[in-house]
Design an enzyme around this catalytic site. Structure first.
Site, short mmCIF file in Angstrom:
data_model
loop_
_atom_site.label_atom_id
_atom_site.label_comp_id
_atom_site.label_asym_id
_atom_site.label_seq_id
_atom_site.Cartn_x
_atom_site.Cartn_y
_atom_site.Cartn_z
N LYS A 22 96.16 32.82 49.22
CA LYS A 22 97.48 32.01 49.53
C LYS A 22 97.99 32.39 50.79
CE LYS A 22 99.18 29.77 46.54
NZ LYS A 22 101.15 30.13 46.51
N ASN A 23 98.79 33.56 49.46
CA ASN A 23 100.17 33.64 50.65
C ASN A 23 100.37 34.32 51.28
OD1 ASN A 23 101.10 32.35 48.09
ND2 ASN A 23 102.27 34.48 46.86
N CYS A 116 105.91 24.64 42.73
CA CYS A 116 105.41 24.81 41.19
C CYS A 116 106.93 24.46 40.90
CB CYS A 116 104.77 26.28 40.87
SG CYS A 116 102.48 25.76 41.32
N ARG A 121 114.99 26.81 42.39
CA ARG A 121 114.33 28.06 43.66
C ARG A 121 114.99 27.75 44.92
NH1 ARG A 121 107.51 27.54 43.60
NH2 ARG A 121 108.03 29.68 44.53
N ASP A 306 103.64 36.93 39.27
CA ASP A 306 102.49 35.61 40.07
C ASP A 306 100.83 36.32 38.63
OD1 ASP A 306 104.00 34.23 41.55
OD2 ASP A 306 102.82 35.10 43.55
C1 UD1 Z 1 106.41 33.87 46.74
C2 UD1 Z 1 105.54 33.50 46.47
C3 UD1 Z 1 104.73 33.53 45.24
C4 UD1 Z 1 105.34 34.93 44.53
C5 UD1 Z 1 107.04 34.75 44.87
C6 UD1 Z 1 107.47 35.98 44.38
C7 UD1 Z 1 104.43 33.00 48.95
C8 UD1 Z 1 104.03 31.20 49.09
N1 UD1 Z 1 104.53 32.36 47.20
O1 UD1 Z 1 107.69 32.99 46.71
O2 UD1 Z 1 103.58 33.06 44.72
O3 UD1 Z 1 105.87 34.65 42.66
O4 UD1 Z 1 106.97 35.12 46.38
O5 UD1 Z 1 106.93 37.25 44.36
O6 UD1 Z 1 104.44 33.90 49.43
N2 UD1 Z 1 115.71 33.11 46.14
C9 UD1 Z 1 117.38 32.92 45.93
N3 UD1 Z 1 117.21 32.59 47.40
C10 UD1 Z 1 116.63 32.31 48.32
C11 UD1 Z 1 115.00 32.71 48.25
C12 UD1 Z 1 114.35 33.33 47.08
O7 UD1 Z 1 117.81 32.88 44.58
O8 UD1 Z 1 116.98 31.84 48.92
C13 UD1 Z 1 114.95 33.92 44.71
C14 UD1 Z 1 114.29 33.03 43.75
O9 UD1 Z 1 115.10 31.41 43.18
C15 UD1 Z 1 113.33 33.77 43.04
C16 UD1 Z 1 113.42 35.07 44.05
O10 UD1 Z 1 114.43 34.63 44.89
O11 UD1 Z 1 113.91 33.93 41.65
C17 UD1 Z 1 111.91 35.74 44.38
O12 UD1 Z 1 111.99 34.25 45.64
P1 UD1 Z 1 111.00 34.72 46.76
O13 UD1 Z 1 110.79 36.20 46.80
O14 UD1 Z 1 111.74 34.07 47.27
O15 UD1 Z 1 110.07 33.70 45.82
P2 UD1 Z 1 108.98 32.77 47.03
O16 UD1 Z 1 108.41 33.49 48.49
O17 UD1 Z 1 109.59 31.11 47.05
#
Ligand code: UD1
Length: 417
Positions: A22-23, A116, A121, A306
């Site tokens: 999915k990701n 979710c 986030r 995950d």
């Molecule tokens: C992606 C995955 C998700 C997985 C996560 C971490 C997809 C669609 N989803 O989510 O399944 O759990 O990676 O492996 O690929 N953060 C900030 N600012 C930002 C962006 C992120 O503070 O601008 C923080 C988030 O709140 C979190 C951390 O960084 O605490 C990691 O987030 P991120 O790696 O961005 O996760 P996603 O891309 O949302």
């Protein structure tokens, strides 16, 4: 509203094919917006999150069709730059469309993404990076109004944390930007490499994906291509958890074992035998699994956040105590109260959860509130004594394709009503 009915204690046996990731599928679908011509995206899982991305593509003017596991996307006639709120709210990864729409149309109007509820986030890294690349972004009433009057340009971007989504957003936007973009402290997940492979197959010049520094030399245009999505390592970890708690022997087909290099040793420590071949894992569980060393979630190649929930469900019936430390998301323990209803002995303090294994869980009515939490409840129900009813199946369907059918083909007593 659908529910899953599970009667626990059946052993699993046989082979199962692991779906596409999915990701990977979600950012690749967003990236396809930058191409002209017809993309063939193979091994694309049938999931509600994937469907949500396709709806966004269609809204923007793409022609999107699915033939079984193949998605055909033609973005030649994209004509919109705004994404309605109801489409943005369906998934978290809709945020990757910000970079894609901006790069393609020079403008983007979208609301904050959904996904979710696993903690606050923020998207600050996405916004800061795109601004460094020349975007002007105004935020008002939950909407983002973005424009790049002179087009996007390359920039040196140092991420404060290796965010998966921000790395992807920048990679996509930088592919057709003017000049070179460097991302330091980039995410290194296999899905990042898959996105880079897709972009490069379309004519992009992305170097270093899978390493801490990614360099993207912008090109004038991208042309549609054919790409096969990598297998879903989290679905593989979930299936192994299902086998681990039911003393089962199963074979996972179509996996890439190296993507599970931080997960497989945890199962081995629990006493499972994990035999890896090229695209296959033979998994043999003992009659009772042992507790595991402290599991700390980390960016790749560390243990994936995950897979935390499904491993926690497994450890709740292990012999001994397992400690979890959730380092990525602040609110990713919502499955614990439901596992406790089923007889698990779990205590939390902040980001630490201590799981004292019990001899058996018992069936209960539980409610899933997020994707991986839902999967954890399936794992727990498969080994519980008696019947369980899991509601909130829509969360499971965000990330697991026909999961109850796959488990039932392996011998589980599980059905959707
Ligand atoms: C992606 C995955 C998700 C997985 C996560 C971490 C997809 C669609 N989803 O989510 O399944 O759990 O990676 O492996 O690929 N953060 C900030 N600012 C930002 C962006 C992120 O503070 O601008 C923080 C988030 O709140 C979190 C951390 O960084 O605490 C990691 O987030 P991120 O790696 O961005 O996760 P996603 O891309 O949302």
């Amino acid at each position: 509203m659908s529910k899953l009915l599970v009667t626990g204690k059946n052993k699993l046996y046989g082979e199962t094919f692991v779906q596409g990731a999915k990701n990977s599928a979600l950012p690749i679908l967003a990236a396809s917006l930058l191409t002209n011509g017809e993309n063939l995206i193979f091994n694309c899982p049938k999931l509600s999150d994937v469907e949500a991305s396709c709806e966004i593509l269609r809204y923007l003017g793409c022609n999107v069709k699915r033939y079984d596991d193949t998605m055909i996307v033609n973005a030649t006639y994209v004509d919109s730059f705004d994404i309605p709120d109801e489409l943005m709210r369906k998934t978290r990864s809709s945020i990757v469309f910000m970079g894609a729409v901006l790069a393609r149309m020079g403008r983007a109007k979208l609301s904050l993404p959904g996904g979710c509820e696993i903690g606050h986030r923020p998207i600050d890294m996405h916004l800061k990076a795109l601004k460094m690349m020349g975007a002007v972004i105004r935020e008002k009433h939950g909407y983002l109004n973005c424009s790049a009057p002179k087009g996007l340009h390359g920039a040196k971007i140092a991420l404060p944390f290796p965010s998966v989504g921000a790395t992807e957003d920048i990679m996509v936007a930088a592919s057709t930007a003017n000049g070179t973009t460097t991302i330091t402290n980039a995410a290194r997940e296999p899905e990042i490499c898959d996105l880079a492979e897709y972009l490069n197959s379309c004519g992009a010049r992305v170097y270093g994906a899978g390493e801490g520094t990614i360099v993207i030399d912008g090109v004038d245009k991208l042309t549609a291509s054919k790409h096969t999505i990598i297998p879903d390592r989290i679905v593989a970890a979930t299936l192994m958890s299902c086998a681990a708690v039911t003393s089962s022997q199963i074979t996972l087909k179509g996996v890439i074992p190296s993507h599970l290099s931080s997960v497989i040793p945890v199962f081995e420590e629990a006493g499972c035998r994990v035999i890896c071949n090229k695209n296959e894992i033979n998994f043999i569980a003992p009659s009772v699994i042992k507790s595991m060393k402290t599991i700390r979630t980390m960016p790749y190649p560390g243990f994936p956040t995950d897979a935390q929930a499904v491993l926690m469900a497994a450890s709740s019936v292990a012999n001994g105590t397992t400690v979890f430390v959730e380092n990525i998301f602040e609110n990713r323990y919502r499955h614990i109260s439901e596992l406790v209803r089923m007889g698990a002995n779990i205590k939390t303090e902040g980001k630490v959860a201590i799981v004292e294994g019990v001899k058996s869980l018992y069936g209960a009515n539980t409610n899933a509130t997020d994707l991986r939490g839902a999967a954890a409840l399936v794992v727990a129900s498969l080994c519980a004594e008696g019947k369980s009813e899991i509601s909130g199946v829509k969360y499971l369907e965000r990330g697991y394709e026909s999961f109850e059918q796959k488990l039932s083909a392996l011998g589980a007593d599980i059905k959707k009503i």
